[in-house]
Design a protein around this motif. Structure first.
Motif, short mmCIF file in Angstrom:
data_model
loop_
_atom_site.label_atom_id
_atom_site.label_comp_id
_atom_site.label_asym_id
_atom_site.label_seq_id
_atom_site.Cartn_x
_atom_site.Cartn_y
_atom_site.Cartn_z
N ILE A 53 0.86 -1.18 0.00
CA ILE A 53 0.00 0.00 0.00
C ILE A 53 0.90 1.23 0.00
O ILE A 53 1.83 1.33 0.81
CB ILE A 53 -0.91 -0.01 1.24
N VAL A 54 0.66 2.13 -0.92
CA VAL A 54 1.43 3.36 -1.03
C VAL A 54 0.53 4.49 -0.54
O VAL A 54 -0.52 4.76 -1.13
CB VAL A 54 1.90 3.60 -2.47
N MET A 55 0.93 5.16 0.52
CA MET A 55 0.06 6.14 1.16
C MET A 55 0.86 7.40 1.50
O MET A 55 2.09 7.37 1.57
CB MET A 55 -0.56 5.57 2.44
N PRO A 56 0.17 8.53 1.69
CA PRO A 56 0.89 9.72 2.17
C PRO A 56 1.42 9.49 3.57
O PRO A 56 0.85 8.70 4.35
CB PRO A 56 -0.18 10.81 2.15
N GLY A 57 2.52 10.15 3.90
CA GLY A 57 3.09 10.00 5.23
C GLY A 57 2.09 10.31 6.32
O GLY A 57 1.23 11.19 6.18
N GLY A 58 2.18 9.57 7.40
CA GLY A 58 1.29 9.81 8.52
C GLY A 58 1.51 11.19 9.14
O GLY A 58 2.62 11.74 9.08
N ILE A 59 0.46 11.73 9.72
CA ILE A 59 0.53 13.02 10.42
C ILE A 59 -0.02 12.83 11.82
O ILE A 59 -1.16 12.40 12.00
CB ILE A 59 -0.26 14.10 9.67
N ASP A 60 0.82 13.09 12.81
CA ASP A 60 0.38 13.03 14.20
C ASP A 60 0.20 14.46 14.68
O ASP A 60 1.18 15.17 14.92
CB ASP A 60 1.39 12.30 15.07
N PRO A 61 -1.05 14.91 14.86
CA PRO A 61 -1.30 16.32 15.20
C PRO A 61 -1.18 16.63 16.68
O PRO A 61 -1.54 17.74 17.09
CB PRO A 61 -2.73 16.52 14.71
N HIS A 62 -0.65 15.69 17.49
CA HIS A 62 -0.67 15.93 18.95
C HIS A 62 0.45 15.15 19.61
O HIS A 62 0.27 14.01 20.04
CB HIS A 62 -2.03 15.49 19.50
N VAL A 63 1.63 15.77 19.71
CA VAL A 63 2.75 15.16 20.44
C VAL A 63 3.33 16.18 21.42
O VAL A 63 3.15 17.39 21.27
CB VAL A 63 3.86 14.66 19.49
N HIS A 64 4.02 15.67 22.43
CA HIS A 64 4.66 16.52 23.44
C HIS A 64 6.11 16.11 23.60
O HIS A 64 6.41 15.10 24.26
CB HIS A 64 3.95 16.39 24.79
N CYS A 65 7.02 16.85 23.01
CA CYS A 65 8.45 16.60 23.18
C CYS A 65 9.04 17.58 24.19
O CYS A 65 8.60 18.73 24.27
CB CYS A 65 9.18 16.75 21.85
N SER A 66 10.02 17.11 24.95
CA SER A 66 10.69 17.96 25.95
C SER A 66 9.68 18.65 26.86
O SER A 66 9.80 19.84 27.17
CB SER A 66 11.59 19.00 25.27
N MET A 67 8.69 17.89 27.27
CA MET A 67 7.64 18.42 28.15
C MET A 67 7.95 18.10 29.60
O MET A 67 8.37 16.97 29.91
CB MET A 67 6.28 17.82 27.77
N ILE A 440 9.45 7.83 3.02
CA ILE A 440 10.06 8.83 2.15
C ILE A 440 9.61 10.21 2.62
O ILE A 440 8.42 10.44 2.79
CB ILE A 440 9.66 8.61 0.69
N LEU A 441 10.55 11.10 2.86
CA LEU A 441 10.25 12.46 3.31
C LEU A 441 10.72 13.44 2.24
O LEU A 441 11.92 13.54 1.96
CB LEU A 441 10.95 12.76 4.63
N ARG A 442 9.76 14.15 1.67
CA ARG A 442 10.06 15.11 0.60
C ARG A 442 11.01 14.53 -0.44
O ARG A 442 11.98 15.15 -0.85
CB ARG A 442 10.61 16.41 1.18
N GLY A 443 10.71 13.30 -0.88
CA GLY A 443 11.47 12.67 -1.95
C GLY A 443 12.70 11.93 -1.52
O GLY A 443 13.32 11.23 -2.33
N LYS A 444 13.11 12.04 -0.26
CA LYS A 444 14.29 11.35 0.24
C LYS A 444 13.87 10.09 0.99
O LYS A 444 13.02 10.15 1.88
CB LYS A 444 15.09 12.26 1.17
N VAL A 445 14.45 8.95 0.64
CA VAL A 445 14.18 7.73 1.39
C VAL A 445 14.87 7.86 2.75
O VAL A 445 16.10 7.94 2.83
CB VAL A 445 14.69 6.48 0.64
N VAL A 446 14.08 7.89 3.81
CA VAL A 446 14.64 8.13 5.15
C VAL A 446 14.65 6.87 6.00
O VAL A 446 15.42 6.78 6.96
CB VAL A 446 13.89 9.28 5.86
#
Length: 476
Positions: A53-67, A440-446
């Protein structure tokens, strides 16, 4: 010539899922065609996505880093994992964009708070990112004065609490009069309010009641952060916003059937309100507090009951819930298990990495959701609500080439040893029916078959502007 060609997979596009080839050039999706149709264009790299399955990258709209996380016996708080650690795990799990928070204390100029958070993240995030502005406590006039410019500069969502959450952590709750004023500014400037809504009087009353009755074990958490609190607080915030022309709401981590019902009523009247839930609420209930190390499953508001879980699942079917987030608070197991009382248990979870695999399993395989609906709930809808679409959340010509290959032949049991977040996972032992084989992030395989090829300087800050359609009516 293309930089990258993804060929032979089932691509989940805005028009639906179909076999397609996707060509990438300059970090963008440059061409989409039928199977084999782009081969003549040539590509520096060809990726065979057959059977995946080829899909757009996931988007997590709610994270807390360095909290900050309170820790007994220390004079200062610990911090949850930094953006570098969380974003790396996100890429492994197929998430290419996260939205965190810029804390904006009233005693500091708003622009200074934003700039400080951006400096903290610059060069320290593997994936793309943006910030909600986080307002807490009594709001100063200077903050109101500076907010319109911040929204215009791309910080288009503002989070506020209607509760202090815990009695020993005062200062989070924003007064309703101040919420009213912020909503008016957001309406005028085209932003959206992200609300953590619990009724503070009810929550604090229940803390006092259970402590007085010596029922302080965290397994009683659902009595404190209860369904009545969600009912009262959701409806109060909604009524406030409905009386402001141009206002729009995003209700974070909806946990109860009462919250679902409140959102549904408002949407039925045409008000632009959207609901977010968490995979914790969809897969765990308050009964799980009784399991060994039951704090592992907790977040705020508390886990609720089977009937609430049923209502949440029903609401993901084109109802009151549009996005599934994590409320990520990544920390070591020692910190997650530190508290055993209703007033000292650590919230949040390490969940950004397994989110896509878990939700694919429980939506597509177990409940028969379409691939398009699955992608909407873990990527596209959040992109649209939060002002990222179609740059993010879409396999479309001109969109960022954030692409994930999800392999449905890679069935596996989740184990902490295979994770890249911390030393535990609340999803230990869950079987998933698919895993990302490439990110893949903005065309770069990450990430390629478990090998990280990215650096913490790859992530870019994303300014956002909420679409007028999102703010006019409930379009999702």
């Amino acid at each position: 010539m293309l930089d990258l060609l993804v060929t032979g997979g089932t691509a989940v596009m805005p028009t639906g899922a179909q076999l397609a080839d996707i060509g990438v050039a300059g970090g963008k999706i440059a061409a989409i065609g039928g199977p084999g149709s782009l081969q003549t264009a040539g590509a520096a790299r060809i990726v065979d996505a057959g059977g995946q399955i080829v899909m757009p990258g996931g988007i997590d709209p709610h994270v807390h880093c360095s909290m900050p996380i309170p820790f007994p016996g220390r004079n200062e708080d610990l911090l949850s994992a930094p953006p570098e650690q969380v974003s790396r795990a996100a890429l492994y799990g197929g998430t290419t964009t996260v939205l965190d928070f810029a804390q904006c204390p009233s005693d500091q100029p708003l622009q200074r708070s934003i700039e400080s958070r951006r400096r903290e993240w610059a060069g320290a995030c593997y994936c793309d990112y943006g910030f909600h502005l986080l307002l807490q406590g009594k709001l100063a006039q200077g903050l109101f004065d500076a907010l319109p410019e911040a929204i215009e500069e791309g910080h288009a969502s503002v989070k506020m609490f209607t509760t202090d959450i815990r009695p020993n952590r005062q200062g989070r709750r924003v007064q309703f009069g101040d919420i009213w004023e912020v909503l008016k500014i957001l309406a005028a400037k085209g932003g959206i309010a992200a609300i953590h809504a619990e009724d503070n009087d009810i929550v604090m009353h229940m803390y006092e009641k259970l402590i007085r009755e010596d029922r302080v074990g965290f397994e009683n958490m659902a009595e404190v952060h209860n369904t009545l609190s969600e009912d009262l607080s959701f409806n109060r915030v909604i009524r406030l916003a409905e009386n402001i022309e141009g206002a729009a709401l995003y209700m974070v981590h909806v946990s109860a059937a009462t919250g679902v019902a409140a959102i549904a009523r408002s949407r039925a009247h045409g008000f632009p309100i959207y609901g977010e839930t968490l995979h914790q609420y969809l897969l765990y209930t308050a009964e799980d507090y009784k399991r060994p190390a039951g704090q592992m499953y907790h977040t705020y508001p508390s886990l609720k009951f089977a009937k609430d879980q049923e209502a949440l699942w029903a609401a993901t079917g084109h109802g009151a819930i549009q996005a599934i987030a994590t409320d990520e608070v990544c920390c070591p197991l020692q910190v997650k298990l530190q508290g055993r009382r209703i007033d000292d248990t650590t919230g949040g979870n390490s969940g950004v990495e397994p989110r896509l695999a878990l939700m694919y399993t429980h939506m597509v395989e177990k409940r028969g959701y379409s691939l398009a609906d699955f992608v909407g709930l873990v990527s596209s809808n959040a992109a649209r609500i939060m002002g990222l679409y179609p740059r993010k959340g879409a396999l479309a010509i001109g969109s960022d080439a954030d692409i994930v290959l999800l392999d449905p032949s890679a069935r596996r049991v989740v184990r902490k040893e295979d994770r890249h977040e911390t030393d535990y996972t609340p999803w230990e032992g869950h079987e998933v029916a698919a895993l990302p084989s490439m990110t893949i992030l903005r065309g770069k395989v990450v990430v390629d078959n478990g090998t990280l090829l990215a650096s913490p300087s790859d992530g870019q800050f994303l300014p956002r502007n909420i679409g007028s359609d999102i703010r006019a009516r409930p379009v999702l």
